[in-house]
Design a protein around this motif. Structure first.
Motif, short mmCIF file in Angstrom:
data_model
loop_
_atom_site.label_atom_id
_atom_site.label_comp_id
_atom_site.label_asym_id
_atom_site.label_seq_id
_atom_site.Cartn_x
_atom_site.Cartn_y
_atom_site.Cartn_z
N LEU A 199 0.83 -1.21 0.00
CA LEU A 199 0.00 0.00 0.00
C LEU A 199 0.86 1.26 0.00
O LEU A 199 0.46 2.28 -0.55
CB LEU A 199 -0.93 0.02 1.21
N TYR A 200 2.06 1.17 0.59
CA TYR A 200 2.96 2.32 0.58
C TYR A 200 3.45 2.60 -0.85
O TYR A 200 3.59 3.75 -1.26
CB TYR A 200 4.15 2.09 1.50
N GLU A 201 3.71 1.52 -1.59
CA GLU A 201 4.13 1.69 -2.98
C GLU A 201 3.01 2.35 -3.80
O GLU A 201 3.26 3.21 -4.65
CB GLU A 201 4.50 0.33 -3.59
N TRP A 202 1.79 1.94 -3.52
CA TRP A 202 0.63 2.51 -4.22
C TRP A 202 0.52 4.00 -3.90
O TRP A 202 0.33 4.83 -4.81
CB TRP A 202 -0.62 1.76 -3.78
N GLU A 203 0.67 4.35 -2.64
CA GLU A 203 0.57 5.76 -2.26
C GLU A 203 1.72 6.58 -2.86
O GLU A 203 1.52 7.74 -3.25
CB GLU A 203 0.56 5.91 -0.74
N LEU A 204 2.91 5.98 -2.93
CA LEU A 204 4.03 6.66 -3.59
C LEU A 204 3.71 6.92 -5.06
O LEU A 204 3.96 8.01 -5.59
CB LEU A 204 5.31 5.82 -3.48
N LEU A 211 5.20 5.25 -12.40
CA LEU A 211 5.15 3.94 -13.06
C LEU A 211 5.96 2.91 -12.28
O LEU A 211 5.51 1.77 -12.08
CB LEU A 211 5.69 4.06 -14.49
N LYS A 212 7.13 3.32 -11.83
CA LYS A 212 8.00 2.41 -11.07
C LYS A 212 7.27 1.86 -9.83
O LYS A 212 7.29 0.65 -9.57
CB LYS A 212 9.26 3.17 -10.66
N HIS A 213 6.62 2.72 -9.10
CA HIS A 213 5.98 2.27 -7.86
C HIS A 213 4.64 1.58 -8.10
O HIS A 213 4.27 0.68 -7.33
CB HIS A 213 5.85 3.45 -6.89
N TYR A 214 3.93 1.97 -9.16
CA TYR A 214 2.74 1.19 -9.54
C TYR A 214 3.13 -0.24 -9.88
O TYR A 214 2.46 -1.21 -9.49
CB TYR A 214 2.04 1.82 -10.74
N THR A 215 4.24 -0.38 -10.60
CA THR A 215 4.70 -1.71 -11.02
C THR A 215 5.09 -2.56 -9.81
O THR A 215 4.76 -3.75 -9.73
CB THR A 215 5.91 -1.59 -11.98
N ILE A 216 5.79 -1.95 -8.84
CA ILE A 216 6.17 -2.67 -7.62
C ILE A 216 4.91 -3.09 -6.85
O ILE A 216 4.79 -4.23 -6.38
CB ILE A 216 7.08 -1.81 -6.73
N ALA A 217 3.97 -2.16 -6.73
CA ALA A 217 2.73 -2.46 -5.99
C ALA A 217 1.93 -3.56 -6.66
O ALA A 217 1.32 -4.41 -5.99
CB ALA A 217 1.88 -1.19 -5.87
N TYR A 218 1.97 -3.58 -8.00
CA TYR A 218 1.19 -4.56 -8.78
C TYR A 218 1.56 -6.00 -8.41
O TYR A 218 0.71 -6.89 -8.42
CB TYR A 218 1.41 -4.31 -10.27
N ASN A 219 2.82 -6.22 -8.07
CA ASN A 219 3.26 -7.58 -7.73
C ASN A 219 2.50 -8.15 -6.54
O ASN A 219 2.36 -9.38 -6.41
CB ASN A 219 4.77 -7.59 -7.42
N ASN A 220 2.01 -7.28 -5.65
CA ASN A 220 1.32 -7.75 -4.44
C ASN A 220 -0.16 -7.40 -4.40
O ASN A 220 -0.88 -7.85 -3.50
CB ASN A 220 2.00 -7.16 -3.20
N LEU A 221 -0.61 -6.57 -5.35
CA LEU A 221 -2.01 -6.12 -5.32
C LEU A 221 -2.80 -6.58 -6.54
O LEU A 221 -3.74 -5.92 -6.98
CB LEU A 221 -2.05 -4.59 -5.20
N LYS A 222 -2.41 -7.73 -7.07
CA LYS A 222 -3.06 -8.23 -8.29
C LYS A 222 -4.52 -8.63 -8.07
O LYS A 222 -5.26 -8.80 -9.04
CB LYS A 222 -2.29 -9.43 -8.83
N ASP A 223 -4.90 -8.80 -6.80
CA ASP A 223 -6.29 -9.18 -6.49
C ASP A 223 -7.10 -8.02 -5.94
O ASP A 223 -8.25 -8.20 -5.54
CB ASP A 223 -6.30 -10.34 -5.48
N ASP A 224 -6.50 -6.84 -5.91
CA ASP A 224 -7.19 -5.66 -5.39
C ASP A 224 -7.83 -4.91 -6.57
O ASP A 224 -7.14 -4.26 -7.36
CB ASP A 224 -6.19 -4.75 -4.66
N SER A 225 -9.14 -4.99 -6.68
CA SER A 225 -9.82 -4.43 -7.85
C SER A 225 -9.67 -2.91 -7.93
O SER A 225 -9.53 -2.36 -9.03
CB SER A 225 -11.31 -4.82 -7.84
N ASP A 226 -9.68 -2.22 -6.81
CA ASP A 226 -9.51 -0.76 -6.83
C ASP A 226 -8.14 -0.39 -7.39
O ASP A 226 -8.02 0.54 -8.20
CB ASP A 226 -9.66 -0.18 -5.42
N PHE A 227 -7.12 -1.13 -6.95
CA PHE A 227 -5.78 -0.85 -7.47
C PHE A 227 -5.70 -1.14 -8.97
O PHE A 227 -5.16 -0.34 -9.75
CB PHE A 227 -4.73 -1.69 -6.73
#
Length: 421
Positions: A338-343, A357-373
């Protein structure tokens, strides 16, 4: 005996070395009774090793003397030699008058070792010998309480209560109240706390907590207010009382009690967060930020406080502040997708799209099941012209939210435009 009495007088005069020296010189000529008396004195004075040696010698002479074994077993336990104590106690004959006490002591030892079933067997055997002994019922209650079998514990505490209100400085009513509360019987628990009319802050705190769990905020509030009157430094109560005030809509009172609590305990991170929330609701945003920053400073891994602080900074459009905050706590070791998403969001707001883009990509690795993300990330990729990357993200989103017609249509258009390219 004159020599022993002289040693006692020396000890009372705080001439410890002389007292012990006198007894050591006398031991070779002392009879068995005197040696046992000296062993008792050693125990009383804390010379357990010396007492142990004497009692072991006496047991060699009197192998069937249960009282000697019980006393020596106590010493073994004090010296953290439970195995020797168990071996010694198991050697006491079941026909000995001291056998019931032996069973109780063995049960306590087995319980301390986590052998709860063996402990239970020993106590039930003792109860068969004396069904009406309150010490045995109390021990069974304590055993079941410690293993989470709360309703069974109440059965035995209830047997004790008509005979005595307290055993070993433990209030039977308090135990019944705690056991019923742990079992979810909050109303019943309250009756025992009400019967226990005392001014003990700890009991009053538990009474308030049980009332709170029963939905009786009025009782909880009065009990916790009384706790503070009795003991200003009972720091645990402030968070709970502030929460009750907040639930009742008395925000100013809640804020004041949170502030008082922080004067008592300046390292209470949850209370700092609550003070921050209350300050925000009272439109004191500078104070709110200061309190929540203190919570994060105490524990950089305090995710709830960090996310609340991020929302405060968002309200001020302080995206640089968000970036600084998250980078700082990450450097300390606080990691969360969630910190990566906020960044990513913050960098996007200040138009640093590569970092976003860099931090969205990092967050994506762990938030693939989060529909809002997924929805937000898909739109970001689209705006950045990364349609090929956006398509699988929106596809994954629709697996989570298949009835989102707007995204279904948007994805269809993206796929069509991608084919045309």
């Amino acid at each position: 005996m004159e020599t022993i009495m002289e040693a006692v007088r020396l000890m009372e005069a705080q001439q410890t070395e002389k007292a012990i020296e006198l007894l050591e010189k006398y031991l070779p000529v002392a009879n068995e009774e005197e040696r046992y008396t000296i062993a008792e004195l050693y125990i009383q004075w804390g010379f357990l090793q010396e007492a142990k040696v004497l009692l072991e010698e006496l047991i060699q002479q009197y192998p069937d003397e249960a009282e000697l074994k019980l006393t020596l077993a106590d010493i073994y336990i004090e010296l953290e030699d439970d195995e020797s104590a168990i071996e010694l106690l198991n050697d006491i004959d079941e026909n000995d008058p001291a056998y019931m006490q032996t069973l109780i002591q063995l049960a306590d030892l087995y319980q301390s070792q986590g052998l709860f079933e063996v402990s239970e067997q020993k106590l039930l055997a003792a109860k068969r010998l004396d069904p009406n002994e309150p010490i045995i019922d109390f021990a069974l209650g304590e055993l079941y309480f410690s293993t989470g079998n709360y309703l069974k514990a109440t059965t035995y505490y209830e047997k004790v209560l008509p005979k005595t209100n307290e055993i070993g400085h433990v209030s039977i009513r308090d135990r019944l109240a705690e056991a019923y509360a742990e079992a979810g019987e909050f109303e019943l628990a309250l009756t025992y706390y009400q019967d226990e009319a005392n001014e003990n802050p700890e009991s009053l705190f538990k009474y308030g907590f049980t009332a709170y769990q029963a939905g009786r905020n009025d009782i909880a509030r009065k009990a916790w207010e009384r706790v503070i009157e009795l003991d200003t430094y009972y720091h645990t109560v402030y968070l709970h009382l502030a929460n009750v005030y907040m639930e009742e809509g008395e925000l100013k009172k809640a804020y004041e009690i949170a502030q008082k609590g922080l004067q008592v305990d300046e390292f209470h991170k949850e209370l700092y967060l609550l003070a921050g929330r209350l300050a925000h609701q009272l439109e004191k945003d500078d104070a709110s930020e200061a309190y929540v920053r203190e919570a994060v400073a105490i524990d950089p891994d305090f995710k709830e406080a960090t996310l609340f602080l991020i929302e405060l900074l968002k309200n001020r459009a302080d995206y640089k502040g968000i970036i600084d905050l998250v980078i700082e706590i990450k450097d300390i070791g606080a990691l969360d997708p969630l910190y990566e998403w906020e960044l990513a969001r913050a960098y996007n707001e200040i138009e640093e799209y590569n970092n976003a883009l860099k931090h969205y990509t990092i967050a994506y690795n762990n938030l693939k099941d989060d529909s809002d993300f997924l929805k937000e990330y898909g739109y970001f990729l689209t705006e950045e012209g990364r349609v090929e990357e956006a398509i699988p993200v929106f596809t994954a989103y629709l697996e989570e939210q298949p009835f989102d017609d707007e995204i279904t249509e948007f994805l269809r258009r993206l796929q069509q435009s991608d084919r045309e390219i």
